[in-house]
Design a protein around this motif. Structure first.
Motif, mmCIF file in Angstrom:
data_model
loop_
_atom_site.group_PDB
_atom_site.id
_atom_site.type_symbol
_atom_site.label_atom_id
_atom_site.label_comp_id
_atom_site.label_asym_id
_atom_site.label_seq_id
_atom_site.Cartn_x
_atom_site.Cartn_y
_atom_site.Cartn_z
ATOM 1 N N ARG A 23 12.093 4.455 -5.304
ATOM 2 C CA ARG A 23 11.715 4.455 -3.888
ATOM 3 C C ARG A 23 10.614 3.420 -3.643
ATOM 4 O O ARG A 23 10.658 2.676 -2.653
ATOM 5 C CB ARG A 23 11.246 5.847 -3.473
ATOM 6 C CG ARG A 23 10.874 5.951 -2.031
ATOM 7 C CD ARG A 23 10.625 7.401 -1.633
ATOM 8 N NE ARG A 23 9.984 7.431 -0.339
ATOM 9 C CZ ARG A 23 8.943 8.176 -0.057
ATOM 10 N NH1 ARG A 23 8.433 8.998 -0.958
ATOM 11 N NH2 ARG A 23 8.414 8.143 1.138
ATOM 12 N N ALA A 24 9.641 3.345 -4.554
ATOM 13 C CA ALA A 24 8.549 2.374 -4.413
ATOM 14 C C ALA A 24 9.084 0.945 -4.439
ATOM 15 O O ALA A 24 8.594 0.083 -3.703
ATOM 16 C CB ALA A 24 7.512 2.584 -5.517
ATOM 17 N N THR A 25 10.101 0.678 -5.267
ATOM 18 C CA THR A 25 10.666 -0.675 -5.328
ATOM 19 C C THR A 25 11.459 -0.996 -4.065
ATOM 20 O O THR A 25 11.551 -2.158 -3.685
ATOM 21 C CB THR A 25 11.561 -0.879 -6.561
ATOM 22 O OG1 THR A 25 12.689 -0.014 -6.490
ATOM 23 C CG2 THR A 25 10.779 -0.678 -7.849
ATOM 24 N N ARG A 26 12.029 0.014 -3.417
ATOM 25 C CA ARG A 26 12.716 -0.229 -2.150
ATOM 26 C C ARG A 26 11.711 -0.517 -1.030
ATOM 27 O O ARG A 26 11.968 -1.330 -0.150
ATOM 28 C CB ARG A 26 13.608 0.952 -1.773
ATOM 29 C CG ARG A 26 14.883 1.037 -2.606
ATOM 30 C CD ARG A 26 15.880 2.029 -2.045
ATOM 31 N NE ARG A 26 15.359 3.375 -1.899
ATOM 32 C CZ ARG A 26 15.328 4.299 -2.858
ATOM 33 N NH1 ARG A 26 15.821 4.026 -4.055
ATOM 34 N NH2 ARG A 26 14.854 5.509 -2.624
ATOM 35 N N ILE A 27 10.572 0.148 -1.066
ATOM 36 C CA ILE A 27 9.533 -0.075 -0.058
ATOM 37 C C ILE A 27 8.955 -1.479 -0.202
ATOM 38 O O ILE A 27 8.749 -2.184 0.786
ATOM 39 C CB ILE A 27 8.417 0.987 -0.176
ATOM 40 C CG1 ILE A 27 8.964 2.364 0.192
ATOM 41 C CG2 ILE A 27 7.220 0.623 0.702
ATOM 42 C CD1 ILE A 27 8.019 3.514 -0.137
ATOM 43 N N ASP A 28 8.665 -1.892 -1.429
ATOM 44 C CA ASP A 28 8.121 -3.231 -1.692
ATOM 45 C C ASP A 28 8.814 -3.803 -2.920
ATOM 46 O O ASP A 28 8.413 -3.545 -4.055
ATOM 47 C CB ASP A 28 6.611 -3.168 -1.920
ATOM 48 C CG ASP A 28 6.004 -4.538 -2.204
ATOM 49 O OD1 ASP A 28 6.730 -5.555 -2.159
ATOM 50 O OD2 ASP A 28 4.795 -4.599 -2.477
ATOM 51 N N GLU A 64 0.834 -1.198 0.000
ATOM 52 C CA GLU A 64 0.000 0.000 0.000
ATOM 53 C C GLU A 64 0.875 1.257 0.000
ATOM 54 O O GLU A 64 0.618 2.195 -0.746
ATOM 55 C CB GLU A 64 -0.950 0.003 1.203
ATOM 56 C CG GLU A 64 -1.885 1.175 1.238
ATOM 57 C CD GLU A 64 -2.744 1.339 -0.011
ATOM 58 O OE1 GLU A 64 -3.093 2.490 -0.332
ATOM 59 O OE2 GLU A 64 -3.065 0.350 -0.679
ATOM 60 N N ALA A 65 1.931 1.264 0.805
ATOM 61 C CA ALA A 65 2.842 2.409 0.837
ATOM 62 C C ALA A 65 3.540 2.567 -0.514
ATOM 63 O O ALA A 65 3.672 3.681 -1.041
ATOM 64 C CB ALA A 65 3.867 2.232 1.949
ATOM 65 N N SER A 66 3.968 1.452 -1.089
ATOM 66 C CA SER A 66 4.622 1.472 -2.392
ATOM 67 C C SER A 66 3.673 1.982 -3.467
ATOM 68 O O SER A 66 4.053 2.769 -4.338
ATOM 69 C CB SER A 66 5.119 0.063 -2.731
ATOM 70 O OG SER A 66 5.731 0.020 -3.992
ATOM 71 N N ARG A 67 2.418 1.551 -3.396
ATOM 72 C CA ARG A 67 1.418 1.979 -4.376
ATOM 73 C C ARG A 67 1.225 3.498 -4.338
ATOM 74 O O ARG A 67 1.121 4.138 -5.376
ATOM 75 C CB ARG A 67 0.077 1.278 -4.111
ATOM 76 C CG ARG A 67 -0.979 1.566 -5.178
ATOM 77 C CD ARG A 67 -2.373 1.192 -4.725
ATOM 78 N NE ARG A 67 -2.831 1.939 -3.567
ATOM 79 C CZ ARG A 67 -3.244 3.221 -3.608
ATOM 80 N NH1 ARG A 67 -3.228 3.889 -4.737
ATOM 81 N NH2 ARG A 67 -3.658 3.825 -2.515
ATOM 82 N N ARG A 68 1.224 4.068 -3.142
ATOM 83 C CA ARG A 68 1.070 5.531 -3.033
ATOM 84 C C ARG A 68 2.246 6.258 -3.688
ATOM 85 O O ARG A 68 2.068 7.264 -4.372
ATOM 86 C CB ARG A 68 0.918 5.938 -1.571
ATOM 87 C CG ARG A 68 -0.449 5.608 -0.997
ATOM 88 C CD ARG A 68 -0.681 6.265 0.349
ATOM 89 N NE ARG A 68 0.268 5.850 1.363
ATOM 90 C CZ ARG A 68 0.102 4.837 2.203
ATOM 91 N NH1 ARG A 68 -1.007 4.119 2.136
ATOM 92 N NH2 ARG A 68 1.016 4.534 3.097
#
Length: 168
Positions: free
Chosen positions: A109-114, A82-86
């Motif tokens: 950044r999104a790929t690092r989060i998920d 969900e955080a990555s999606r945002r």
């Protein structure tokens, strides 16, 4: 709640069971309720496939989960996804605004989060391609294709992106 709770629950269960049967028919499957009183269903036949609920020797029916047979997305429904999606949504805004380098930073950044978010890799590939980094974009698009297995339409998009970048 009163004594009418029992009949309401039984009615709800009956409606859910009916819905499962109708959904199975809509997907080309025939379903049958197991006779053991468990309420479980079993796939009797899959249209165009070979799955059967019993053995070739006419053995007892066994439960087959068509959901488990499909590829799964390990990150789906997690807080990290969900955080990555945002963050992906932020990056898409930069991509639309013609700022692919800033978009790429968001997608990274999104790929690092998920790290299992294939959508983030797909958009990272697009952003890198628009920034002129075709080699980096091709590798990322291939990773997106691998991660998007549970989403055939998106997997195909990633494959087309990779092919357009000469990754095939």
């Amino acid at each position: 709640m009163g004594s009418s709770t029992g009949p309401k629950v039984r009615l709800l269960c009956a409606l859910v069971a009916l819905g499962v049967g109708l959904a199975a028919c809509a997907h080309g499957e025939e379903r049958e309720t197991l006779g053991d009183g468990s309420g479980r269903t079993t796939v009797d036949a899959v249209e165009g496939g070979t799955a059967r609920s019993g053995s070739a020797a006419g053995g007892p029916a066994r439960e087959i989960s068509t959901d488990r047979a499909m590829a799964t997305d390990p990150g789906a429904g997690t807080p990290a996804r969900e955080a990555s999606r945002r963050v992906v949504e932020e990056g898409k805004g930069y991509l639309i605004a013609g700022q692919p380098q800033e978009a790429a930073r968001r997608f990274e950044r999104a790929t690092r989060i998920d790290p299992t978010n294939g959508f983030a890799y797909y958009y990272l590939g697009r952003a890198r391609a628009e920034s002129g980094d075709r080699v980096g974009a091709a590798g990322v698009a291939q990773k997106a294709e691998a991660l998007l297995g549970p989403y055939p339409e998106w997997r195909e998009r990633a494959a087309r992106l990779a092919a357009s970048l000469g990754a095939r």
